[in-house]
Write an enzyme that holds these catalytic residues in place. Structure first.
Site, short mmCIF file in Angstrom:
data_model
loop_
_atom_site.label_atom_id
_atom_site.label_comp_id
_atom_site.label_asym_id
_atom_site.label_seq_id
_atom_site.Cartn_x
_atom_site.Cartn_y
_atom_site.Cartn_z
N ARG A 119 45.12 65.51 82.00
CA ARG A 119 45.99 65.24 83.15
C ARG A 119 46.88 66.45 83.39
O ARG A 119 46.90 67.38 82.58
CB ARG A 119 46.79 63.93 83.01
CG ARG A 119 47.28 63.54 81.66
CD ARG A 119 48.31 64.41 81.05
NE ARG A 119 49.43 64.70 81.93
CZ ARG A 119 50.27 65.69 81.78
NH1 ARG A 119 50.13 66.55 80.76
NH2 ARG A 119 51.25 65.91 82.61
N GLN A 135 54.75 60.82 79.63
CA GLN A 135 54.32 62.22 79.42
C GLN A 135 55.43 63.05 78.78
O GLN A 135 55.17 63.98 78.03
CB GLN A 135 53.91 62.87 80.76
CG GLN A 135 52.62 62.37 81.35
CD GLN A 135 52.85 61.24 82.34
OE1 GLN A 135 53.81 60.48 82.22
NE2 GLN A 135 51.95 61.10 83.28
N ASN A 149 55.28 65.33 92.95
CA ASN A 149 55.25 65.46 91.49
C ASN A 149 55.42 64.06 90.90
O ASN A 149 55.58 63.07 91.63
CB ASN A 149 56.33 66.43 90.99
CG ASN A 149 56.14 66.81 89.54
OD1 ASN A 149 55.03 67.17 89.13
ND2 ASN A 149 57.17 66.73 88.73
N LYS A 150 55.38 63.98 89.61
CA LYS A 150 55.44 62.71 88.89
C LYS A 150 56.55 61.80 89.39
O LYS A 150 57.67 62.27 89.66
CB LYS A 150 55.59 63.02 87.40
CG LYS A 150 55.66 61.86 86.46
CD LYS A 150 54.53 60.85 86.63
CE LYS A 150 53.14 61.46 86.57
NZ LYS A 150 52.09 60.53 87.10
N ASP A 171 52.20 68.60 91.78
CA ASP A 171 50.80 68.23 91.94
C ASP A 171 50.22 68.69 93.27
O ASP A 171 49.02 68.89 93.41
CB ASP A 171 50.63 66.71 91.79
CG ASP A 171 50.83 66.34 90.34
OD1 ASP A 171 52.00 66.20 89.92
OD2 ASP A 171 49.83 66.28 89.61
#
Ligand code: MRU
Length: 345
Positions: free
Chosen positions: A45, A195, A246-247, A236
């Site tokens: 990932r 993460q 992004n996350k 991303d």
């Protein structure tokens, strides 16, 4: 250096990121569909690591094609790429990696099929090497923004594990440390996939970079108490106006950073730019299974039947982003101009 993904003889080997940090085990992918599955299930990932793995997957797909003419080879390759292209929607590096491999195939149509397969394998290996070089370059540009003695907050994992090596946001931190600066890191745990807690803390501890784990709802506390000097995150996908996907949770951190006058930096390679999109509203947001929110360590933490939402990414509008650190230099407002200029270099 951690080997996130590696192209060995006939297989793509990945460290299984779903099992870290408790177990260091590897998954071997022998087919393009194995790679698609590894991306879907988050064995690998992080946007750049997904792009590199996808390129290697395309090469595995090419190896398995029985054809004697370019046209039949290429149409079979396109078919094989479809499930891979659909494995995750938000990180543009996936489509970028596949498209680069397909372009090289088209440009090499005069080769024999065995030569073409060799050329594609070499391209996937080049993409992997280039990713590490990009991260080093990004680190060198980015570390100039980080003062000696800083505490840097990061969200998710944008480290060696999210790339072919060195990392984007963690690459900036590593480069600052390598330049002799004293840096402390605050790592958001990054619910629900953890993460930050599982991967960022593990990576930084391996490098002896001081890191403290906090839960996602603590960053405001530390910012208000003047215990954060800068935020650095990865991305991303970045739209042409500088909006950043992004996350999930990144947007909240950016809003909080602006409130407290803390610079909010995004580190991402040029391959994460999607100049075809005018704003972040056009970026597809992956919706993942509610089970990932409902369970912690496979143990349910909410009543059976509870309704759950799980958007895996959010959009940080460009006005909250102090600078975007790329492998070609640092972009600032107005991003529509500065990002285009870097992309065209
Ligand atoms: O769902 P993930 O773990 O693939 O999400 C990863 C992120 O959001 C990272 O911050 C991003 O890909 C940048 S990685 C260098």
């Amino acid at each position: 250096m951690i080997k996130t993904v590696e192209y060995l003889d006939g297989i793509v080997r990945m460290i299984d990121q779903t099992r870290l940090p408790l177990e260091e085990v590897f998954v071997d992918c022998a087919t393009i569909n194995d790679v698609a599955n590894a991306i879907k299930t988050m064995v690998v990932r992080g946007a750049p690591a997904i792009g590199v793995s996808a390129a290697m997957g395309v090469s595995l797909g090419a190896e398995s094609i029985q054809a004697d003419r370019f046209e039949s080879f290429y149409s079979e390759l396109e078919k094989k790429c479809l499930p891979l292209a659909k494995s995750r929607p938000t990180a543009v590096n996936l489509a970028w990696g596949i498209e680069r491999m397909k372009r090289v195939a088209r440009e090499s149509k005069s080769l024999t099929i065995p030569e073409l397969k060799k050329r594609l394998k070499q391209e996937a290996i080049n993409i992997c090497k280039e990713d590490i070089e990009c991260n080093m370059a990004m680190g060198n540009f980015g570390q100039t923004l980080i003062k000696d003695g800083s505490t840097v907050l990061t969200h998710c994992n944008a480290g060696a594990l999210a790339t072919a090596g060195f990392g984007t946001a963690l690459g900036v931190i590593r480069a600052a440390v390598n330049a002799g600066k004293k840096i402390d890191v605050l790592a958001d745990e990054t619910r629900p996939f953890l993460q930050g807690a599982r991967l960022t803390v593990w990576e930084l501890m391996q490098d002896n970079i001081p890191v403290k784990l906090i839960t996602d709802n603590m960053s405001g506390f530390f910012m208000r108490n003047k215990q954060v000097d800068a935020v650095v995150v990865g991305a991303d996908r970045i739209a042409s106006n500088g909006d950043v996907a992004n996350k999930i949770g990144t947007y909240m951190v950016a809003v909080m950073a602006q409130k407290h006058n803390i610079p909010f930096y995004v580190a991402a390679p040029i391959s994460t730019l999607d100049l075809s999109l005018s704003s972040g509203d056009e970026i597809p947001i992956e919706q993942r299974s509610g089970d990932e929110v409902a369970c912690l360590n496979n143990k349910r933490i909410t009543p059976e039947g509870a309704k759950i939402a799980h958007p895996a990414f959010d959009i940080t509008p460009n006005d909250l982003v102090t600078a975007i650190i790329t492998d070609r230099g640092i972009a600032q407002q107005s991003y529509s101009t500065s990002l285009k200029k870097l992309a065209e270099q």
